[in-house]
Structures are given as C-alpha cells and as structure tokens.
Write a protein that holds these residues in place. Structure first.
Motif, PDB file in Angstrom:
ATOM      1  N   VAL A 101     -91.920  18.807   4.142  1.00  0.00           N
ATOM      2  CA  VAL A 101     -92.719  19.804   3.430  1.00  0.00           C
ATOM      3  C   VAL A 101     -94.197  19.710   3.778  1.00  0.00           C
ATOM      4  O   VAL A 101     -94.914  20.693   3.699  1.00  0.00           O
ATOM      5  CB  VAL A 101     -92.602  19.710   1.888  1.00  0.00           C
ATOM      6  CG1 VAL A 101     -91.283  20.217   1.419  1.00  0.00           C
ATOM      7  CG2 VAL A 101     -92.844  18.325   1.379  1.00  0.00           C
ATOM      8  N   SER A 102     -94.650  18.527   4.155  1.00  0.00           N
ATOM      9  CA  SER A 102     -96.065  18.360   4.463  1.00  0.00           C
ATOM     10  C   SER A 102     -96.441  19.193   5.681  1.00  0.00           C
ATOM     11  O   SER A 102     -95.623  19.433   6.567  1.00  0.00           O
ATOM     12  CB  SER A 102     -96.329  16.876   4.738  1.00  0.00           C
ATOM     13  OG  SER A 102     -97.456  16.738   5.565  1.00  0.00           O
ATOM     14  N   ASN A 103     -97.703  19.631   5.707  1.00  0.00           N
ATOM     15  CA  ASN A 103     -98.209  20.370   6.869  1.00  0.00           C
ATOM     16  C   ASN A 103     -98.806  19.441   7.921  1.00  0.00           C
ATOM     17  O   ASN A 103     -99.313  19.910   8.944  1.00  0.00           O
ATOM     18  CB  ASN A 103     -99.287  21.364   6.436  1.00  0.00           C
ATOM     19  CG  ASN A 103     -98.698  22.588   5.761  1.00  0.00           C
ATOM     20  OD1 ASN A 103     -98.410  23.587   6.395  1.00  0.00           O
ATOM     21  ND2 ASN A 103     -98.476  22.491   4.462  1.00  0.00           N
ATOM     22  N   ALA A 104     -98.806  18.131   7.666  1.00  0.00           N
ATOM     23  CA  ALA A 104     -99.446  17.197   8.593  1.00  0.00           C
ATOM     24  C   ALA A 104     -98.817  17.322   9.981  1.00  0.00           C
ATOM     25  O   ALA A 104     -97.593  17.285  10.128  1.00  0.00           O
ATOM     26  CB  ALA A 104     -99.340  15.771   8.075  1.00  0.00           C
ATOM     27  N   ARG A 105     -99.664  17.464  10.981  1.00  0.00           N
ATOM     28  CA  ARG A 105     -99.257  17.672  12.377  1.00  0.00           C
ATOM     29  C   ARG A 105     -98.453  18.952  12.556  1.00  0.00           C
ATOM     30  O   ARG A 105     -98.996  19.983  12.858  1.00  0.00           O
ATOM     31  CB  ARG A 105     -98.505  16.458  12.948  1.00  0.00           C
ATOM     32  CG  ARG A 105     -99.321  15.158  12.924  1.00  0.00           C
ATOM     33  CD  ARG A 105     -98.464  13.953  13.152  1.00  0.00           C
ATOM     34  NE  ARG A 105     -97.337  13.930  12.242  1.00  0.00           N
ATOM     35  CZ  ARG A 105     -97.441  13.556  10.970  1.00  0.00           C
ATOM     36  NH1 ARG A 105     -98.573  13.103  10.480  1.00  0.00           N
ATOM     37  NH2 ARG A 105     -96.387  13.603  10.188  1.00  0.00           N
TER      38      ARG A 105
ATOM     39  N   PHE B 149     -87.115  22.957   7.856  1.00  0.00           N
ATOM     40  CA  PHE B 149     -85.854  22.689   7.172  1.00  0.00           C
ATOM     41  C   PHE B 149     -85.159  21.470   7.777  1.00  0.00           C
ATOM     42  O   PHE B 149     -85.314  21.172   8.961  1.00  0.00           O
ATOM     43  CB  PHE B 149     -84.898  23.873   7.334  1.00  0.00           C
ATOM     44  CG  PHE B 149     -85.289  25.097   6.573  1.00  0.00           C
ATOM     45  CD1 PHE B 149     -85.539  25.034   5.209  1.00  0.00           C
ATOM     46  CD2 PHE B 149     -85.405  26.323   7.204  1.00  0.00           C
ATOM     47  CE1 PHE B 149     -85.893  26.170   4.490  1.00  0.00           C
ATOM     48  CE2 PHE B 149     -85.759  27.467   6.504  1.00  0.00           C
ATOM     49  CZ  PHE B 149     -86.004  27.394   5.141  1.00  0.00           C
TER      50      PHE B 149
ATOM     51  N   LYS C  76     -95.295   6.062  16.278  1.00  0.00           N
ATOM     52  CA  LYS C  76     -96.033   5.972  15.021  1.00  0.00           C
ATOM     53  C   LYS C  76     -96.528   7.371  14.627  1.00  0.00           C
ATOM     54  O   LYS C  76     -96.988   8.121  15.478  1.00  0.00           O
ATOM     55  CB  LYS C  76     -97.213   5.011  15.186  1.00  0.00           C
ATOM     56  CG  LYS C  76     -97.795   4.605  13.849  1.00  0.00           C
ATOM     57  CD  LYS C  76     -98.800   3.485  13.983  1.00  0.00           C
ATOM     58  CE  LYS C  76     -99.375   3.170  12.608  1.00  0.00           C
ATOM     59  NZ  LYS C  76    -100.540   2.299  12.687  1.00  0.00           N
ATOM     60  N   HIS C  77     -96.436   7.685  13.345  1.00  0.00           N
ATOM     61  CA  HIS C  77     -96.845   8.960  12.742  1.00  0.00           C
ATOM     62  C   HIS C  77     -95.864  10.099  13.004  1.00  0.00           C
ATOM     63  O   HIS C  77     -96.098  11.209  12.560  1.00  0.00           O
ATOM     64  CB  HIS C  77     -98.248   9.396  13.191  1.00  0.00           C
ATOM     65  CG  HIS C  77     -99.318   8.413  12.881  1.00  0.00           C
ATOM     66  ND1 HIS C  77     -99.562   7.966  11.602  1.00  0.00           N
ATOM     67  CD2 HIS C  77    -100.207   7.773  13.690  1.00  0.00           C
ATOM     68  CE1 HIS C  77    -100.552   7.082  11.638  1.00  0.00           C
ATOM     69  NE2 HIS C  77    -100.954   6.939  12.887  1.00  0.00           N
TER      70      HIS C  77
ATOM     71  N   PRO D 119     -94.170  22.689   8.163  1.00  0.00           N
ATOM     72  CA  PRO D 119     -93.010  22.308   7.345  1.00  0.00           C
ATOM     73  C   PRO D 119     -91.728  22.845   7.981  1.00  0.00           C
ATOM     74  O   PRO D 119     -91.745  23.894   8.627  1.00  0.00           O
ATOM     75  CB  PRO D 119     -93.274  23.028   6.021  1.00  0.00           C
ATOM     76  CG  PRO D 119     -94.748  23.208   5.973  1.00  0.00           C
ATOM     77  CD  PRO D 119     -95.181  23.422   7.390  1.00  0.00           C
TER      78      PRO D 119
END
Lengths: 400, 361
Positions: B270-274, B279, B314-315, B277
């Motif tokens: 759900v996060s927008n990081a990188r 499914f 990582k990440h 979002p």
C-alpha cells in the motif's frame, strides 16, 4: 472432556504453545470470568475438529434508532452451545488515531465485562473497537453505558463506515495535514449517514498523513486522503553528511531507489530536482533526520478503492492532486456531497463508488461531480480510439 | 403518538474527542515533531522541535484481547507511560513513554506474558486479519489460528529488523476480505471451492426469496420450484463462493470441510515508497485446511519469506523484488508450481498477460 475440573481442548490447547501471543489464552482468560466463553471455546474446538465454521448471520439486530453498528451472529448448533446461541458483535467507534488513556481502556473493559463476553478486538479491520459476542437483550444496556461514557457505535451495512486515521501529527513528523482532526470532523459531520445506512453499499474514508499510507487508504477507502506536499523537500545538509559519515551508502540506498531519478549524490552534496519528485517518501524514510516533507502541505484526494466484492478489487485513483491542509475539510465536504448525490441516483444495490465509476466512466463521473479532468488522474491517456464525443463539441449540421 | 421517554437517550455523539487521550508530550509537540529514530526493534524515539523526546514501545497483540488483558495494558500504561497508550493499524499495542528508563522494565513485563516487542521498520509486523471460525459465518478457514501458527514460525523476524524491507502479512478468511488483504506482501486468503448447498426443505421457512436473489453479487441465484415448493437454484458456473447468500439465508450453507482451505498471494503493497501501490498476486491457489497448526501453509509462507530474504536487495519489497527478477524466477526459487489458476480469466484478465517479448532465460 473434563480433567481435574478443567476443560481440555485438544486442538486449541496446541495454539497456546509457541512464542507468539495466543488468542486461545485470551479466550480462556475471558472464560474464567464469563462461562459464555467456554461455549465459544467448545464451538471453536468443534470447528477445528470438523474444519468448518458454526456461525450464522441473522435477522437485523441493533439498538433503537440506529441501522448499524451491531452485527447479528448466531450459533448453528445452539442446543450444543446455548451460551453462544446469540453472539452479536458491537462495533464501537474508536477515537481518531487509536489513542487512549488507561482510564478509557478500563471504562471500555468494565462495560464489556458487564454486558458481553469480555472479548474484544483492538481493533477491527476498519478501525472500530470490536466487542465480540453478546445477547440481543444486552445491546441497549451496552449502548446506554457506552454513550454515557462518551463512546458511540461505529458503522455497519450500507452506510458511511467508521473513518480511520494514522497517528498523524500526534506522533509523526511526516503528517502533511491533521489526520486526527480531519477524521474526527468527518466522523462527527456524518453521524446520521454513519448510524442509519442510506447508501447502495458501504462508503469508507481513511486519512493517511503521508504517502507511506499506514492506514491503507489507497487500498481500502472509497475516499482516500493521503498527505503530501507541494514545495521542496526540506533538506538538512549537515544531517545528510552525518548519515554518510556513519556509513549509509547514500548512492546505493537512497539515490538508486529514487523512482524518478531526481536525486544526485556527488559524495558530498545531495541535490534533488524537486519538480521531478513524485513524493514517494523513500529518501525521507531512509534519512528521517536529514530530509522532511516540504512546508506547503496538504493532501491528495483519491477515489474508489475496495476489496474484491463485487466486481473485483480496486485501488483508489487520483481525483484532486493537491488540496491545501487548511482547505481539506471544506473540500471534502463539498466533494462527498456531490459524490453521494451521484451515487444515490445512479448506483446499483451493492455497487461501491469505484465500481460505479468503472461502469459509467470516469469522465462522466467527473462531469457529474463538477471536476475538470487533469493529467494527474491517469498514468497515461487512453490508448484505444473508442471515444464517445459529446454533441455540443461538434458543429451543428450545416443548415440548408 | 410518541410515548414520553423515561430517560434521556444519548445518540449520535461520535467517538470521544482524541484530544482527551493525548500524552502531555504529544499534546505539546502536536504537529511539531522533527524526526524519529529507532533505538532497537520495537522501540522508537520521536524528537520534537522543542527537543522533547517521546519513546514508543510497540508489542504484538493477538487482536483478540480479553478485558483482563486490556486492564493489564492499562496498568502497564499507568506504571510506565503516564497512563497513555495507543494501538496501531496492525493490531500492535504501543505505550508512549516520557522516561527512557522505563523502556527496559516495560519490555520485561511484556515479555513475561508472551507479548513480543518489535514490528518496526524492516521487521515483519503484526498480521492484519479477520474473525474466521471464531466469529464469522462465511469463513473458509480460521484466521486467528493461521496467524498464530505462521507467526510462531516467524516470531524472530518480528523481534528483529532482519528483512530486506518491510514485510506485511495479512489473513482474510474468505474473499469478502474484511481484512482487505489484497495489497499485502504475503496474503493468506480463506478459499471456498464449492457453491452453497441449498436446503430446499428449510429454505421456504427461513428465507425471503427476493432478498436472497438480490444478495448474489453475480446474479447466480434464480427462483425455482422444487417439489412444489418455492425455492431457488444456483447457476454454479457463476458462483465465486462469497457466502453473501448464506448471510441472508441460513438455508444456503457453503462451508465444506473437504473443499475449504486457503490460497496464498504475494507481492502487494500500500505504501507509495519507491514503486506505486500494487495488488498481491496469486502464488498458491489452494492448500487444504489442516488445523490446529496448518503446517503446509506455515511451510509455504516460511519458504517464501526465506527466499525473499535471501534474494531481495535492501529496501526492495516482495513485489518490487519479484518485478525485478521476474515471476518465472519467483516460481523457480520457491518451488511453487505454476498452474492454469495463475492465469487470470476474470474481467481485467489481459492486464496481467505478458504483453512483450521480454523473457528471461
């Protein structure tokens, strides 16, 4: 299956072992004070033996004047487990951000011990405090005590469901608007729609303070309010240098993960092309001491998320790219009014707003709620030529 | 004519205002937090522009909590956190501490009752889940038992931040997904596989036929006369086993011990990081229920977690890793068979087809 006066639950007892906290232990704790929970354990043990559930939904149950907030639940084998013949759920609207005092927690515990099973969920998936299991006769007395203590029921059925918010400005430096205030204001404004289901189906509002979206607004809310900022990321160069000095590989861990490649690290100085930044939060997440959201803060409003029922799952999509924080509530009220009006008129039974938009087309939906199309609403313009032109945009047929 | 109320009935007041429940340090620094740091897994320190420090200790709860445990939380809050606590969107309890010296004794008391501290950053956090056999009529499995079994195996990843990135698990006990698990790194989804069995003997007595017909999301239920009595029939190929008919009509049971179980979905966020979002996608179409411990499900989840932890950078969230290496590699590394069920045939089917010649060999 009694041994030394203590009831054995062969299968469920297995789930008291192991390092993770055990729900079976919790039900047993509740059972010590309330024998109703013994029948819950008994029925659950049977479910574990037979590999099937033993609950029925039922007729409408609730409190006087409300059309929601209570989920009717009945055992399908009441003769075997009479204490859970009725075992209704009560949803109690949580305070915004799920903050409590110890005395509020004790008040809730005491009320539920007097009137129900003593089992709770902290919290249900939508965000409510869930009181798990009571009889029909106890609903009104529970409600009376709750309201006298300042609590009210949450939503269920085709209503405005209980809105929820992340910790927001109360305990997060990334909150781009006051999630608690917006959530609380929205909840109070629409008490009637929350308690007396007026819609084709449910309508959820979730308030996330930043694009990390700790309340899953984009996945779960018909109206998703996701904090963002318009100006530049606040940058503290000395703190960036400190991260580098402590061994953070800024190129590899920060710059290389930037989705728009809008950052450059020359070994000493981090530069960000802010107009190319999509506010994804990655760099800020990795270096919270050095980078912060900008100062011109507000939220993106998105529309239409839902789980699969009925026509498949949807994520919300952008409706208004940026609303300044201080205009948020007013904008939402206006928007919610127009969305509900259109949905009320055109929505089919059990059709969420996102599905309605799929059916009638986003452009028609935008017309109906009075929003102009903007390119931020799409990842790309349409790639098919089936365009339905509107008559008024074409010259009238040449007159003879 | 309305009767005179004997007492004032309070309604429509909404929840208590949150401002009543904020720790004095929270109230003072509200909207003025500067940054936060993680002192150890499960322990955060938020620093205000004022220089104030607020410590958060996060512990897992089993979501089902007896009032006795809630009172114990309240006692702990009084003892260590000036009487203030909160819960997270993933069923963790958080104590808000002004005094750093209280962290260690609070952790010790939590540990004494099996309440693990952790769940922050790149740890596996607590599992969002639904009611299951404990309290739901349409569940194809038990949610709490699955969570307990899976997290017993993954507990050390809750107490340590040893994943490449966040890893968020969710369990929903049927496809109604009260737990909206559809955007999780790993989702366990209760799955029915057979349409409801109609109890024609009972149906006319306990159900309203028009309401029953209207309850079906796909219009698969039609009126029918059976043995001279009014009843319904189900167009079986239109049924996707949601249980909505059973919700309104107890003569439509669809629980089926031999055909109920779980499916496993991976790579959502759900996060927008990188990346945007996304499914979760189908990994394993069906595993039969095997309570009380669901060993096949636990093994499958542990395997997916181990493969991800070993191979992702990582990440990289689960879905980001799989998109980088490709789905064929995911199936190869996990040993999960790819089947006909993995190819979408619902209405947006083509969206997940490989519409390029980009193939990894």
């Amino acid at each position: 299956m009694s041994e030394n006066g203590k009831v054995k639950r062969k299968l469920l007892d297995e789930l008291e072992k192991g390092p993770w906290p055990s729900f079976v232990t919790e039900i047993k704790k509740a059972a010590e004070a309330n024998p109703v929970c013994d029948d819950l354990l008994g029925q659950l043990e049977l479910s574990y033996e037979e590999k099937k559930g033993h609950w029925k939904h039922g007729g409408i149950v609730g409190v006087l004047g409300y059309g929601g907030g209570v989920i009717g639940r009945y055992s399908d084998i009441p003769e075997q487990f009479p204490n859970v013949a009725h075992f209704h759920t009560i949803r109690v609207n949580q305070p915004a951000g799920w903050f409590y005092t110890s005395s509020a927690i004790r008040t809730l515990a005491d009320i539920w011990e007097r009137h129900g099973s003593g089992l709770t969920n902290m919290h249900g998936s939508t965000g409510d405090i869930v009181f798990l299991g009571t009889k029909t006769d106890e609903l009104e007395p529970t409600f009376k005590e709750l309201t006298e203590a300042g609590f009210d029921l949450g939503g269920s059925g085709s209503c405005m469901r209980t809105p929820s918010a992340c910790a927001g400005p109360a305990r997060c430096e990334w909150a781009c608007y006051d999630t608690l205030k917006v959530c609380d204001d929205v909840t109070r404004t629409y008490q009637d729609e929350l308690h007396r289901p007026p819609f084709p189906y449910k309508f959820k509002v979730k308030c996330a303070g930043c694009p990390n979206d700790c309340v899953a607004a984009i996945a779960r809310a018909d109206l998703s309010v996701i904090g963002t900022w318009k100006d530049e990321i606040q940058q503290d160069d000395s703190a960036v240098a400190e991260y580098a000095a402590k061994g953070l590989d800024i190129q590899k861990e920060v710059v290389d993960h930037c989705p728009t490649k809008c950052m450059n690290w020359d070994g000493k100085k981090l530069t960000i092309e802010n107009h190319e930044c999509v506010r994804c939060m990655h760099c800020i997440n990795v270096m919270p001491k050095a980078l912060r959201p900008g100062k011109e803060r507000g939220a993106t409003l998105l529309i239409g998320a839902k789980a699969p029922i009925v026509q498949g799952a949807l994520l919300s999509s952008v409706l208004i790219p940026f609303v300044p924080a201080d205009e948020l509530k007013e904008t939402m009220d206006e928007l919610i009014g127009r969305i509900w009006e259109f949905w009320d008129e055109h929505g089919k039974n059990r059709e969420r707003v996102g599905e309605l938009i799929q059916r009638v087309g986003m452009a028609n939906f935008l017309d109906a709620i009075g929003l102009d199309p903007v390119p931020e609403m799409v990842t790309a313009p349409r790639d098919n030529p089936y365009i339905f032109f509107k008559d008024e945009e074409q010259p009238a047929e040449a007159e003879a | 004519m309305a009767t005179t109320p004997t007492r004032k009935r309070i309604t429509d007041i909404g929840p208590p205002h949150y401002s009543k429940f904020l720790h004095p340090l929270v109230a003072k620094n509200y909207g003025k937090w500067k940054f936060h740091e993680t002192l150890e897994p499960g322990v955060l320190c938020h620093v205000g522009e004022s220089g104030d420090r607020l410590y958060t200790v996060r512990a897992a709860s089993p979501r089902i909590l007896a009032v006795q445990t809630l009172r114990w939380f309240a006692d702990l809050a009084d003892k260590y956190a000036d009487g203030y606590l909160r819960f997270t969107s993933r069923n963790n309890v958080e104590f808000l501490l002004a005094n750093k010296d209280n962290i260690a004794p609070l952790k010790k008391e939590l540990a004494s009752q099996n309440f693990l501290v952790g769940g922050t950053n790149n740890a596996i956090s607590n599992v969002v889940h639904t009611q299951g056999w404990v309290h739901c009529h349409s569940s194809a499995t038990d949610a709490s038992g699955l969570v307990k079994s899976v997290m017993d195996a993954l507990a050390s990843h809750f107490t340590q931040e040893d994943m490449p990135a966040k890893l968020r698990l969710a369990v929903a006990c049927c496809l109604n997904m009260c737990g909206a698990v559809h955007c999780s790194d790993i989702a366990i989804l209760g799955t029915h596989r057979k349409p409801p069995k109609i109890r024609h003997d009972l149906l006319p007595k306990v159900c309203e036929v028009p309401t029953l017909i209207a309850s079906c999301p796909t219009g698969a239920i039609r009126p029918a006369t059976v043995d001279g009595k009014q009843s319904v029939e189900v167009v079986e190929e239109q049924c996707m086993y949601c249980g909505n008919c059973y919700t309104v009509c107890p003569a439509m049971p669809l629980n089926d011990p031999d055909n109920d179980g779980v499916s496993i979905w991976v790579g959502g966020k759900v996060s927008n990081a990188r990346s945007a979002p996304k499914f979760s996608k189908l990994a394993i179409p069906f595993i039969p229920n095997n309570p009380p411990r669901w060993p096949e499900v636990v093994d499958a989840v542990v395997k997916i977690v181990e493969v991800y932890a070993k191979h992702a950078r990582k990440h990289e969230r689960m879905g980001e890793w799989i998109e980088r290496v490709g789905w064929p590699r995911f199936f190869e590394l996990t040993g999960i068979p790819f089947t006909r069920y993995h190819i979408d045939d619902f209405k947006h089917a083509g969206l997940t087809f490989a519409r390029s010649a980009h193939v990894r060999f």
